[in-house]
Design a protein around this motif. Structure first.
Motif, PDB file in Angstrom:
ATOM      1  N   ARG A 278     -33.744  63.456  32.341  1.00 21.61           N
ATOM      2  CA  ARG A 278     -32.613  64.852  31.673  1.00 21.61           C
ATOM      3  C   ARG A 278     -32.336  64.257  30.496  1.00 21.61           C
ATOM      4  NH1 ARG A 278     -30.632  61.864  35.575  1.00 21.61           N
ATOM      5  NH2 ARG A 278     -28.583  61.194  34.692  1.00 21.61           N
ATOM      6  N   PRO A 279     -31.969  65.546  29.553  1.00 18.59           N
ATOM      7  CA  PRO A 279     -31.594  65.458  28.328  1.00 18.59           C
ATOM      8  C   PRO A 279     -30.211  64.667  27.888  1.00 18.59           C
ATOM      9  CG  PRO A 279     -32.059  67.651  28.727  1.00 18.59           C
ATOM     10  CD  PRO A 279     -31.917  66.819  29.975  1.00 18.59           C
ATOM     11  N   GLU A 280     -29.322  64.564  28.689  1.00 18.91           N
ATOM     12  CA  GLU A 280     -28.086  63.864  28.700  1.00 18.91           C
ATOM     13  C   GLU A 280     -28.375  62.101  28.913  1.00 18.91           C
ATOM     14  OE1 GLU A 280     -27.773  65.823  32.837  1.00 18.91           O
ATOM     15  OE2 GLU A 280     -28.459  66.121  31.036  1.00 18.91           O
ATOM     16  N   VAL A 281     -29.507  61.798  29.209  1.00 17.14           N
ATOM     17  CA  VAL A 281     -29.966  60.566  29.312  1.00 17.14           C
ATOM     18  C   VAL A 281     -30.520  60.009  27.999  1.00 17.14           C
ATOM     19  CG1 VAL A 281     -31.512  58.779  30.294  1.00 17.14           C
ATOM     20  CG2 VAL A 281     -30.643  60.256  31.860  1.00 17.14           C
ATOM     21  N   ASP A 287     -27.295  58.212  20.898  1.00 21.79           N
ATOM     22  CA  ASP A 287     -25.866  58.276  20.540  1.00 21.79           C
ATOM     23  C   ASP A 287     -25.496  56.803  20.492  1.00 21.79           C
ATOM     24  OD1 ASP A 287     -25.817  60.862  20.064  1.00 21.79           O
ATOM     25  OD2 ASP A 287     -24.688  61.409  22.051  1.00 21.79           O
ATOM     26  N   ASP A 288     -25.647  56.195  21.491  1.00 23.81           N
ATOM     27  CA  ASP A 288     -25.248  54.719  21.831  1.00 23.81           C
ATOM     28  C   ASP A 288     -25.924  54.129  20.460  1.00 23.81           C
ATOM     29  OD1 ASP A 288     -23.982  52.789  23.082  1.00 23.81           O
ATOM     30  OD2 ASP A 288     -26.017  51.737  23.579  1.00 23.81           O
ATOM     31  N   LEU A 289     -27.315  54.206  20.407  1.00 24.14           N
ATOM     32  CA  LEU A 289     -27.888  53.425  19.147  1.00 24.14           C
ATOM     33  C   LEU A 289     -27.432  53.748  17.757  1.00 24.14           C
ATOM     34  CD1 LEU A 289     -31.518  53.202  20.722  1.00 24.14           C
ATOM     35  CD2 LEU A 289     -30.221  51.380  20.277  1.00 24.14           C
ATOM     36  N   ARG A 290     -27.281  54.951  17.756  1.00 26.09           N
ATOM     37  CA  ARG A 290     -26.660  55.443  16.283  1.00 26.09           C
ATOM     38  C   ARG A 290     -25.477  54.860  16.042  1.00 26.09           C
ATOM     39  NH1 ARG A 290     -26.008  61.828  14.489  1.00 26.09           N
ATOM     40  NH2 ARG A 290     -25.003  61.334  12.332  1.00 26.09           N
ATOM     41  N   ASP A 644     -43.544  66.644  21.761  1.00 23.15           N
ATOM     42  CA  ASP A 644     -42.182  67.401  21.319  1.00 23.15           C
ATOM     43  C   ASP A 644     -41.199  67.206  22.511  1.00 23.15           C
ATOM     44  OD1 ASP A 644     -44.321  68.751  23.313  1.00 23.15           O
ATOM     45  OD2 ASP A 644     -42.797  70.045  23.641  1.00 23.15           O
ATOM     46  N   VAL A 645     -39.984  66.822  22.359  1.00 21.26           N
ATOM     47  CA  VAL A 645     -38.860  66.059  23.138  1.00 21.26           C
ATOM     48  C   VAL A 645     -39.282  64.811  23.471  1.00 21.26           C
ATOM     49  CG1 VAL A 645     -37.129  66.741  24.828  1.00 21.26           C
ATOM     50  CG2 VAL A 645     -38.413  68.724  23.810  1.00 21.26           C
ATOM     51  N   GLY A 646     -40.039  64.033  22.826  1.00 22.01           N
ATOM     52  CA  GLY A 646     -40.537  62.614  23.155  1.00 22.01           C
ATOM     53  C   GLY A 646     -40.600  61.676  22.059  1.00 22.01           C
ATOM     54  N   PHE A 647     -40.080  62.250  20.877  1.00 24.39           N
ATOM     55  CA  PHE A 647     -40.048  61.096  19.860  1.00 24.39           C
ATOM     56  C   PHE A 647     -38.902  59.864  20.182  1.00 24.39           C
ATOM     57  CE2 PHE A 647     -39.974  58.988  15.762  1.00 24.39           C
ATOM     58  CZ  PHE A 647     -41.299  59.504  15.206  1.00 24.39           C
ATOM     59  N   TYR A 648     -38.073  60.052  20.892  1.00 24.61           N
ATOM     60  CA  TYR A 648     -37.226  58.955  21.465  1.00 24.61           C
ATOM     61  C   TYR A 648     -38.066  57.987  22.163  1.00 24.61           C
ATOM     62  CZ  TYR A 648     -37.656  60.609  26.386  1.00 24.61           C
ATOM     63  OH  TYR A 648     -38.277  61.030  27.479  1.00 24.61           O
ATOM     64  N   GLY A 649     -39.378  58.405  22.592  1.00 21.39           N
ATOM     65  CA  GLY A 649     -40.189  57.494  23.489  1.00 21.39           C
ATOM     66  C   GLY A 649     -40.526  56.148  22.355  1.00 21.39           C
ATOM     67  N   TYR A 650     -40.518  56.527  21.412  1.00 19.98           N
ATOM     68  CA  TYR A 650     -40.747  55.432  20.387  1.00 19.98           C
ATOM     69  C   TYR A 650     -39.732  53.929  20.474  1.00 19.98           C
ATOM     70  CZ  TYR A 650     -44.641  57.340  17.968  1.00 19.98           C
ATOM     71  OH  TYR A 650     -46.005  57.756  17.494  1.00 19.98           O
ATOM     72  N   VAL A 651     -38.361  54.646  20.801  1.00 18.54           N
ATOM     73  CA  VAL A 651     -37.256  53.660  20.813  1.00 18.54           C
ATOM     74  C   VAL A 651     -37.411  53.159  22.416  1.00 18.54           C
ATOM     75  CG1 VAL A 651     -34.828  53.444  21.005  1.00 18.54           C
ATOM     76  CG2 VAL A 651     -35.884  55.138  19.327  1.00 18.54           C
ATOM     77  N   THR A 652     -37.715  53.870  23.520  1.00 17.98           N
ATOM     78  CA  THR A 652     -37.694  53.350  24.836  1.00 17.98           C
ATOM     79  C   THR A 652     -39.046  52.451  25.019  1.00 17.98           C
ATOM     80  OG1 THR A 652     -38.819  55.363  25.576  1.00 17.98           O
ATOM     81  CG2 THR A 652     -36.549  55.474  25.843  1.00 17.98           C
TER      82      THR A 652
END
Length: 715
Positions: A278-281, A287-290, A644-652
């Protein structure tokens, strides 16, 4: 290794002998064969008689063959030196994408797949996953929509597919450059400049800098002139501005398509199949990391400012208090040299490209129980004859390996690995690993073996100096080779699940885990000073030294333990800024893909979003130019590819990777028993099961963020 040399290769190597005509003909022929297989199933099977064996299995077998053949046909677009071949390959990619859309929107096939899905047959886990994904894929592609909306949905997908190919083609074909005088490039190592084009302009020598990372990064790191770095930085991020309207149109069309399917936005649509769901996750994590990283990033920037202040004042000038985006790389290097006693140029002397890659392969052999055998010119002739030997590779720079299990692991064939490491016109510009043939089990029950290619753009060696890697290049190489190993050792029944075909928020995890080896004493195993490789290199190295007389024994063969410890200490340097740079693209990716309304998507100025986030999170841009001074978003292939909608995957991925490394490898990186367990439990399954199950089974628990926060100095 010699014992495997005599073994017969169970699968012929790929022949890269295509022509522009044959690529298109083969793509069209492949499409017709798969379409015919689909038609035959529809004509011979009724919903009441449909089973996995008579419906899904033949569909999967057709898909297996399609995947492997299409990967080869579309690979030419990224690496071929022939412009006509690249163009034909791009056309083939467009045809195949359109056919994928057609296949995924066949209502007659969906009716049969749905019938099988409803029957809930007892299936092995991977076949059950195939059925679930195939069924969900039809739903995602609009088969549950009424006819009028479905027609529009198909139009949207075809247009998006065309735009994505055009975006990537523009990046591949980009051949821009900027000229600087030798004086303007003061500080940049000769090893970087030696292979670049030069001209005489009056009394001045000028150097042409291209817009690829193998030239860009060293110049930004070492060029003493702030103006040079500024000009190169701004030019580099304006190198593909024709992609700006393409990306914008893709965003708008994606948003419309998601809303047609009943989703609030494209982010919600894409994340349903990812680990985050989900987007909110994702938003909450970012946001927490920022919030956690902003303070540390500010402190790190202030520290770098002091280095800039000292540098500016040493030149008799007044420091104006500004710290710009093009200052970051340069003053980070200054800081590393002064605070950590690291001279990156001297470190690079221990990591010649050829030797380091061979040492890395040896490391993978020991860790995972593999054997890499280079296929030399005589071997090629023996395999396919003298007339076709050159067609076993697509360019003379490419090296080729057969990959095997070592005898203690069964001695079986794994696949082929290619390395294409040097820069040339028309070649894909980012370091990457490409799956050019997927592994799967054929209808005869025999395994079809994979092929993977490592593609980079390092400068070529010269007679007096090899191509040298800085430490971060070594890290990147181990990362990318990790993707290649993932492709080679994966063992799945179906091609769609093979190797790195895992979800985007897990895809980078295995390679980021392997990166950690390059921050341990294991780094010593990759090193050998280039002056020890040949008398010519030794003579050239000695002549480069500042001392008039150089003691021939003054340099050790391998990098020193103290230097390795100094390098390890730099891992924490500017870590908050490093992850803020990751967050910048991840937050941008989420922002553009979750507008509150479709009108907002259409009105969005994506360059303003990109650049405003960049300056908020990282540093200052040029003064007085607003947010249109550069268009870095137009240079990021992830945004239009599968990320797309996956770049956060580098963090996870970093969170999961550090958790794994900390638990199983930190105390003993080269533990072969742990390496083989990692191979079996993380790499071999590919996407054949839920990625979170893969991770939890391996860890023996749910993943934790402790190691990641420790890495950031937050615990």
């Amino acid at each position: 290794m010699a014992q495997n040399k005599e073994k017969k290769l169970p699968q012929a190597a790929i022949l890269f002998n295509a022509t522009a005509t044959s690529i298109l003909d083969e793509a069209k022929g492949l499409i017709e064969r798969v379409r015919k297989a689909q038609d035959q199933i529809v004509e011979s099977i009724q919903p009441e008689t449909a089973t996995f064996g008579n419906t899904l299995l033949p569909l999967a077998q057709a898909e297996n063959n399609q995947c492997s053949t299409s990967s080869i046909l579309t690979f030419y677009a990224n690496v071929s030196p022939d412009e006509d071949l690249r163009h034909a390959s791009t056309q083939a990619k467009n045809l195949l994408k359109e056919f994928d859309i057609e296949s995924n929107m066949r209502e007659d096939v969906f009716i049969l797949v749905d019938a099988v899905f409803q029957k809930n047959e007892h299936l092995d886990p991977e076949s059950k996953r195939l059925l679930q994904e195939k069924h969900r894929g039809f739903i995602k592609n609009g088969l549950a929509l009424p006819a009028t909306k479905r027609h529009r949905f198909e139009e949207l997908h075809k247009r998006i597919s065309q735009l994505k190919i055009e975006f990537q083609k523009n990046l591949n074909e980009e051949d821009g450059s900027i000229w600087f005088t030798q004086n303007e490039l003061a500080g940049v190592p000769d090893s970087v400049l030696s292979g670049m084009e030069k001209v005489k302009d009056g009394n001045e020598d000028k150097v042409r800098l291209k817009f690829n990372y193998s030239e860009y990064l060293p110049v930004m790191r070492y060029a003493l002139s702030c103006d040079t770095r500024k000009r190169y930085y701004i030019s580099f991020f304006n190198r593909c501005n024709q992609n700006v309207p393409i990306l914008k149109e893709i965003i708008v069309l994606r948003d419309e398509a998601a809303r047609l399917l009943g989703f609030s936005n494209h982010a919600e649509f894409r994340l349903q199949d990812r680990m985050a769901k989900r987007p909110e996750v994702v938003n909450s994590l970012l946001d927490d990391l920022r919030s956690k990283l902003t303070t540390g990033g500010g402190e790190e920037t202030e520290n770098l400012k002091q280095f800039k202040k000292a540098d500016v004042e040493s030149q008799g000038e007044v420091f104006d208090g500004h710290f710009y985006l093009w200052d970051y790389t340069f003053y980070t290097q200054v800081m590393v040299e002064k605070d950590y006693s690291i001279d990156a140029k001297q470190v690079s002397e221990f990591f010649s490209l050829e030797v380091t890659t061979q040492r890395m392969l040896r490391a993978f052999e020991n860790l995972f129980g593999l054997v890499f055998i280079e296929i030399n010119e005589d071997d090629k002739v023996e395999l396919v004859g003298n007339g076709m030997a050159s067609k076993l590779i697509w360019h003379e720079d490419v090296s080729m390996y057969s990959v095997w299990d070592e005898e203690s692991e069964g001695g079986e064939f794994c696949g082929y690995l290619y390395m294409d490491l040097h820069s040339r016109k028309g070649k894909y510009g980012n370091p990457s690993t490409w799956s050019i043939q997927q592994g799967f089990v054929g209808p005869d029950g025999q395994r079809r073996y994979p092929a993977a290619a490592l593609v980079c753009t390092f400068p070529k060696p010269t007679p007096t100096k090899p191509s040298l890697l800085e430490h971060q290049d070594v890290v990147m190489m181990f990362h990318e080779l990790g993707h290649g190993i993932h492709e080679l050792v994966s063992k799945t029944t179906y091609a769609r699940f093979h190797g790195t075909a895992v979800v985007e928020d897990f895809c980078e995890t295995p390679s980021i885990m392997l990166e950690q080896f390059c921050w341990t004493s294991a780094l010593k195993d990759f090193s050998q000073h280039y002056s020890t490789l040949s008398p010519e290199y030794r003579k050239a190295w000695e002549s480069d030294q500042t001392s008039a007389a150089v003691n021939s024994s003054s340099i050790s063969d391998q990098i020193s333990d103290q230097t390795i410890q100094d390098l390890i200490r730099t891992k924490g340097a500017n870590k908050s800024l490093y992850y803020l740079r990751q967050l910048h693209i991840a937050i941008f990716d989420m922002t553009i893909h979750q507008p509150e309304s479709h009108d907002i998507a259409k009105a969005m100025d994506i360059s303003e979003v990109y650049n405003s986030l960049l300056t908020e999170l990282i540093s200052e841009g040029p003064q007085g130019l607003g947010h249109q001074w550069a268009h870095g978003e137009a240079t990021i292939p992830h945004l239009v590819g599968t990320y797309d909608v996956g770049f956060y995957g580098y963090v996870t991925a970093a969170i999961y990777a550090l958790d794994m490394f900390d638990q199983f490898f930190r105390s003993d990186p080269w533990n072969a028993q742990q390496g083989r367990r990692y191979r079996r439990m993380i790499l071999e399954p590919g996407a054949s099961q839920e990625e979170m199950k893969t991770l939890v089974d391996y860890l023996g628990r749910e993943p934790l963020m402790d190691a990641f926060y420790k890495e950031l100095g937050l615990v």
